[in-house]
Design a protein around this motif. Sequence first.
Motif, mmCIF file in Angstrom:
data_model
loop_
_atom_site.group_PDB
_atom_site.id
_atom_site.type_symbol
_atom_site.label_atom_id
_atom_site.label_comp_id
_atom_site.label_asym_id
_atom_site.label_seq_id
_atom_site.Cartn_x
_atom_site.Cartn_y
_atom_site.Cartn_z
ATOM 1 N N VAL A 1 1.082 -1.127 0.246
ATOM 2 C CA VAL A 1 0.015 -0.013 -0.211
ATOM 3 C C VAL A 1 0.941 1.173 0.025
ATOM 4 O O VAL A 1 1.979 1.410 0.766
ATOM 5 C CB VAL A 1 -0.811 -0.113 1.363
ATOM 6 C CG1 VAL A 1 -1.824 1.444 1.050
ATOM 7 C CG2 VAL A 1 -1.833 -1.422 1.127
ATOM 8 N N PRO B 1 -4.535 4.750 6.965
ATOM 9 C CA PRO B 1 -4.236 3.621 6.180
ATOM 10 C C PRO B 1 -3.045 2.610 7.072
ATOM 11 O O PRO B 1 -3.165 1.526 7.215
ATOM 12 C CB PRO B 1 -3.366 4.118 5.006
ATOM 13 C CG PRO B 1 -4.133 5.278 4.740
ATOM 14 C CD PRO B 1 -4.262 5.765 5.906
ATOM 15 N N PHE C 1 -4.473 -1.066 7.907
ATOM 16 C CA PHE C 1 -3.833 -1.852 7.482
ATOM 17 C C PHE C 1 -2.667 -2.668 8.217
ATOM 18 O O PHE C 1 -2.317 -3.770 8.056
ATOM 19 C CB PHE C 1 -3.239 -1.433 5.935
ATOM 20 C CG PHE C 1 -4.220 -1.027 5.033
ATOM 21 C CD1 PHE C 1 -5.338 -1.844 4.517
ATOM 22 C CD2 PHE C 1 -4.193 0.251 4.408
ATOM 23 C CE1 PHE C 1 -6.315 -1.794 3.848
ATOM 24 C CE2 PHE C 1 -5.388 0.521 3.528
ATOM 25 C CZ PHE C 1 -6.206 -0.389 3.079
ATOM 26 N N TYR D 1 -0.118 -6.434 5.127
ATOM 27 C CA TYR D 1 0.118 -5.244 4.254
ATOM 28 C C TYR D 1 1.435 -4.951 4.646
ATOM 29 O O TYR D 1 1.779 -4.676 5.893
ATOM 30 C CB TYR D 1 -1.004 -4.407 4.276
ATOM 31 C CG TYR D 1 -2.446 -4.968 4.021
ATOM 32 C CD1 TYR D 1 -2.918 -4.632 2.779
ATOM 33 C CD2 TYR D 1 -3.356 -5.478 5.082
ATOM 34 C CE1 TYR D 1 -4.227 -5.016 2.407
ATOM 35 C CE2 TYR D 1 -4.482 -5.820 4.735
ATOM 36 C CZ TYR D 1 -5.036 -5.682 3.516
ATOM 37 O OH TYR D 1 -6.171 -6.189 3.131
ATOM 38 N N VAL E 1 2.768 -1.106 4.525
ATOM 39 C CA VAL E 1 2.445 0.460 4.133
ATOM 40 C C VAL E 1 3.522 1.416 4.075
ATOM 41 O O VAL E 1 4.239 1.460 4.991
ATOM 42 C CB VAL E 1 1.326 0.696 5.166
ATOM 43 C CG1 VAL E 1 0.623 2.323 4.661
ATOM 44 C CG2 VAL E 1 -0.070 -0.288 5.238
ATOM 45 N N CYS F 1 -11.237 1.569 4.967
ATOM 46 C CA CYS F 1 -10.121 0.679 4.815
ATOM 47 C C CYS F 1 -10.475 -0.501 5.470
ATOM 48 O O CYS F 1 -9.862 -1.659 5.273
ATOM 49 C CB CYS F 1 -8.886 1.403 5.525
ATOM 50 S SG CYS F 1 -8.198 2.841 4.869
ATOM 51 N N VAL G 1 -9.985 -4.431 4.053
ATOM 52 C CA VAL G 1 -9.427 -5.579 4.515
ATOM 53 C C VAL G 1 -10.465 -6.819 4.736
ATOM 54 O O VAL G 1 -10.313 -7.949 4.487
ATOM 55 C CB VAL G 1 -8.893 -5.168 6.345
ATOM 56 C CG1 VAL G 1 -8.690 -6.409 6.949
ATOM 57 C CG2 VAL G 1 -7.859 -4.306 6.254
#
Length: 325
Positions: A4, A20, A24, A36, A38, A170, A174
């Motif tokens: 991400v 985020p 995440f 994830y 990020v 968000c 998920v």
Amino acid sequence: MHRVGVLALDGVIPFELGIPARIFGAARDRAGNPLYAVTTCSLDGGPVRAAADYDLTVSHDASLLADVDTVVIPSTHALGPIREEGRLPAALRDALAAVRPGTRIVGICTATYVLAAAGLLDHRPATTHWREAERLQRMFPTTRVDPDVLFVDDGDILTSAGVAAGIDLCLHLVRRDHGSGIANDVARSCVVPPWRDGGQAQFIQRPVPDPAATGTARTQAWAMERLGEPLVLADLASHAGMSVRTFTRRFREETGTTPGQWLIRQRVDLARHYLETTDWPVDLVAHRAGFGTGASLRRHLHAAIGVTPQAYRRTFRPAAADAAA
């Protein structure tokens, strides 16, 4: 691992910039491994001026957006020519042009303007903060703007309403990527609800008409003082000193809706006020707001803002909801 990339623009709102990474970043598989990665960037890799009393330092420039699976653009208070003219600055245009086809792109709140100005929302549904929805629709008429929902998922392009609606979006991603179980774990970790009932329509405030104005405004103000009473179209027309036909035409010209639809909306707003400020049972709220029965109130409230009276009260008056339960 799903990558991400978060693009921080000047004027970024720090709360939404952090969503985020927080959502995440809390997603783990059953073995505890992160799902994830990020990374936050700016257009040039330099510091970003925040919509607060500080700047933000990042370690990457926008070239990383060409190598990620999801691009997230948080909202900003410094949209400048994007919001005023629908035009992207060259550096931002080039950064988005470098994003690989098929990459998932997410706009939080006013970042929807960025996606629209980039041509990514032509003939597609989207949302933004309800205060910006009308302007966004005027500037980008081919975009189908929905001002009532918390977020819109249109496959590879997703947009959210304001502020905390970015959390909802968000979490939805998920859930979409890994299922409800992991999304619920993330919500518990972040101490937020895994799913919020309804949309942003329940947060919109609508103005009361000025009784001194010309046209039908005086009758609108008169009717709003009597929403709990039986009111029919003939009553409104009589108060305005017009025929039913003339009143209906003038009313629609001035408000963009019919007298009946307007009356329902005002009664819904009054019922919301009672649900927020009183401990009255739903049937009494319905009676005082002019709906007559609790069933009628439930039907109209759900049609207007997508929630039941009990769910609405839990959001805005949780102590009363618990007592009623």
